[in-house]
Write a protein that holds these residues in place. Structure first.
Motif, PDB file in Angstrom:
ATOM      1  N   LYS A 115     -21.082  -1.772  -9.382  1.00  0.00           N
ATOM      2  CA  LYS A 115     -20.562  -0.562  -8.740  1.00  0.00           C
ATOM      3  C   LYS A 115     -21.487   0.020  -7.673  1.00  0.00           C
ATOM      4  CE  LYS A 115     -20.057   0.867 -13.046  1.00  0.00           C
ATOM      5  NZ  LYS A 115     -19.857  -0.351 -13.846  1.00  0.00           N
ATOM      6  N   MET A 159     -19.656   0.175  -3.842  1.00  0.00           N
ATOM      7  CA  MET A 159     -18.266  -0.017  -4.291  1.00  0.00           C
ATOM      8  C   MET A 159     -17.722   1.241  -4.962  1.00  0.00           C
ATOM      9  SD  MET A 159     -17.212  -3.228  -3.725  1.00  0.00           S
ATOM     10  CE  MET A 159     -15.787  -3.249  -4.767  1.00  0.00           C
ATOM     11  N   ARG A 164      -9.492   2.663  -5.683  1.00  0.00           N
ATOM     12  CA  ARG A 164      -9.160   1.486  -6.487  1.00  0.00           C
ATOM     13  C   ARG A 164      -8.442   0.414  -5.669  1.00  0.00           C
ATOM     14  NH1 ARG A 164      -7.540  -1.696  -9.818  1.00  0.00           N
ATOM     15  NH2 ARG A 164      -5.332  -1.895 -10.243  1.00  0.00           N
ATOM     16  N   GLN A 167     -11.019  -1.412  -3.706  1.00  0.00           N
ATOM     17  CA  GLN A 167     -11.787  -2.295  -4.595  1.00  0.00           C
ATOM     18  C   GLN A 167     -10.991  -3.557  -4.921  1.00  0.00           C
ATOM     19  OE1 GLN A 167     -13.361  -0.365  -8.080  1.00  0.00           O
ATOM     20  NE2 GLN A 167     -14.353   1.233  -6.915  1.00  0.00           N
TER      21      GLN A 167
END
Lengths: 314, 276
Positions: A115, A159, A164, A167
């Protein structure tokens, strides 16, 4: 002649222990938390067989917990089957995992990344694991991510700062980077906005047409399955219950008011009755749990059961 | 592309990823470094404290005690840094949710471990070097008679055996997704007790001394102390070096074997998945 890229042959997979632990044997009917004992292993896949042709987009539909992800994990060398076998371009993932891993990549419903690292750092890491190196990777990472609609500046930010949807696009880029012969897409568009969803679907279509990539796609989006998939398999409670082209599957269901049924109608028709049976089984299981608990605590069962009976009537 | 180049790329992938993680989590690294320095200094001050508490009659050499404890804390910090970086090979992936992606990549586990281990050794040396620099400055330690190179050789030689133990222990987070990472602390706690980090193992009960003989850290600490406290030449450290190399030669392949068995079990039992 079209060859098979994936062959799934009578695969069965169970989770959970078939024999209870020794301490549980000593205390039958209890698991320490006061709840009744679970009834043995869960059957995730029950003698499932099918073939995926080279270069086709093969859809797998099924309700939550039907065994779709288990199937993908078996192909991705992340699980071992209890019975039967899977072959990927003639190779068994359980016997020669490294050779299979060279051919495949996967996008799952969760875009799993480091992340704090940026898309660039994550993708370079992924690319190096597949033997790629040098300045060429950086160029390709930028090329793929911009093609998927990512802004250049976000390629270098962590990230965790991305939505979402973004990602998920990076997850797709990671899979494309290794140029896999077989791409396993496990609900890749779940949670994406309509525009992002279409962008991802366009990439999937392009992969098939331009590169001849074989794609196995699981999805809950019937429209997506209908648009993208050459053939669709429907699995339910670990069993394969239908397999054909989307059009042929629609012929399995009678016309509704003169209209041809949609793939969603087919899905509900094939799994709906079984879902009702499942609900009935759940209620029966709950009733037996209540009986066990009331016997244990000496409470009258008739104080608790009416609510469940009401639920059953509904 | 040859397999050798692919393996080098994959090894480098883990090293580069870990370096990036250290860079991105720099604030945490700073906190950990500060904690480690404070910890090392606290233990080392016990040496001066013993001198002050015992009075002159006891004839305690406080400077010697400080150096003895400093070496203990530095060697232990290095070995535990290597240990935790390797045992986190799985738990870090579980924490980030990347375990399935890493384990489905076409990378041999020995290559995976090599990348993690090389990074661990370099990071451990850097980390310990910074603590050593601060400690030497604060205590004004005289290392002019010390064989620093010998100490370093002993430390690196001892790494191999610790690497083997660490690979073996790293299966715990693989087998026990919920508490496996915490279980690894047990191994470190036992090694700390029996290896003579802050005291000679002769003060331990006989049965614990026997366990201490089996700990590679015992030989590393002995060797580093001989090199730094007494200036023993590097070649004369052989009696301490060969046992740890021998242990490493046995423990690394054993660790990889155990890890492969555990990975296969995890694949059969479905323990690789982060969720469900």
């Amino acid at each position: 002649m079209t060859t098979n890229a994936i062959i799934v042959n009578k695969v069965t997979k169970r989770f959970g222990k078939s024999t209870p632990a020794l301490w549980r044997k000593l205390r039958p009917g209890k698991n320490g938390s006061g709840k009744p004992e679970a009834s043995g292993p869960v059957l995730a896949l029950d003698s499932v067989s099918f073939q995926v042709k080279q270069g086709e987009i093969f859809g797998v539909l099924g309700p939550n917990g039907s065994g779709k992800s288990t199937l993908i994990r078996l192909m991705a060398t992340l699980l071992l089957a209890d019975e039967g076998n899977v072959t990927v371009h003639g190779l068994d993932p359980a016997v020669t995992p490294l050779a299979v891993q060279q051919l495949i990549n996967r996008v799952s419903v969760e875009a799993s990344f480091f992340k704090k690292l940026s898309p660039m750092e994550n993708l370079i890491y992924g690319a190096r694991l597949y033997g790629m190196g040098g300045k060429e990777i950086r160029r390709r990472v930028v090329e793929i991510l911009t093609r998927l609609g990512l802004e250049k500046r976000s390629i270098y930010n962590p990230m965790e700062e991305m939505s979402r949807g973004m990602q998920q696009k990076v997850a797709i880029a990671r899979a494309l980077l290794s140029r896999p012969k077989i791409l396993l897409l496990d609900e890749p568009t779940t949670g994406l906005d309509p525009v992002s969803k279409r962008e991802v679907q366009a990439v999937v279509q392009e992969l098939k047409e331009r590169d001849g990539t074989t794609i196995l796609l699981t999805t809950h989006d019937m429209n997506e399955a209908e648009i993208l998939c050459d053939r669709v398999a429907i699995i339910h409670k670990g069993k394969l219950i239908a397999l054909d082209t989307p059009e042929a599957l629609k012929d399995l269901v009678p016309r509704l008011n003169g209209h041809k049924p949609s793939l969603e109608d087919v899905f509900i028709h094939l799994t709906g009755d079984k879902l009702k049976e499942e609900e009935k089984e759940d209620i029966e299981a709950a009733q037996s749990m209540v009986r066990a608990l009331t016997q244990e605590h000496q409470e009258p069962a008739d104080q608790i059961e009416p609510a469940l009976l009401e639920q059953e009537k509904e | 592309m040859t397999t050798a180049i692919q393996n080098i790329q994959a090894t480098y992938a883990f090293m580069e990823r870990n370096a990036n993680l250290v860079k991105r989590y720099w604030a945490w690294e700073l906190v950990w470094m500060t904690y480690s320095i404070a910890n090392s200094l606290s233990v080392s001050f016990i040496g001066l404290g013993m001198e002050a508490l015992s009075g002159q009659e006891a004839n305690i050499d406080g400077r010697f005690l400080v150096l003895y404890l400093v070496i203990g804390t530095l060697v232990w910090r290095y070995l535990t840094t290597v240990f935790y970086w390797i045992t986190e090979v799985i738990s870090i992936e579980r924490w980030e949710g990347t375990i399935e992606y890493t384990l489905m990549a076409p990378v041999r586990r020995v290559v995976h471990m090599a990348g993690q281990t090389i990074f661990a050794v370099f990071y451990g040396l850097f980390f310990t070097g910074v603590i050593m620099g601060v400690t030497v400055l604060i205590f004004d330690l005289d290392l002019s008679q010390a064989n620093v190179l010998g100490g370093l050789v002993m430390l690196v030689a001892g790494s191999f055996s610790f690497i083997g133990i660490s690979i073996m222990v790293s299966v715990l987070p693989l087998l026990f997704p919920e508490r496996g990472a915490q279980m690894t602390h047990i191994v470190i706690a036992v090694l700390l007790l029996v290896s003579g980090v802050y005291y000679p193992i002769e003060v331990l009960p006989k049965w614990l001394q026997v366990v201490g003989v089996a700990s590679p850290a015992t030989y590393v600490l002995d060797g580093v102390r001989l090199a730094l406290l007494e200036g023993t030449p590097t070649l004369s450290l052989w009696p301490q070096i060969w046992p740890v190399i021998l242990m490493g030669a046995a423990l690394i392949p054993a660790g990889l074997w155990v890890f492969n068995l555990a990975e296969r079990y995890a694949k059969r039992a479905g323990k690789l998945a982060r969720n469900g």
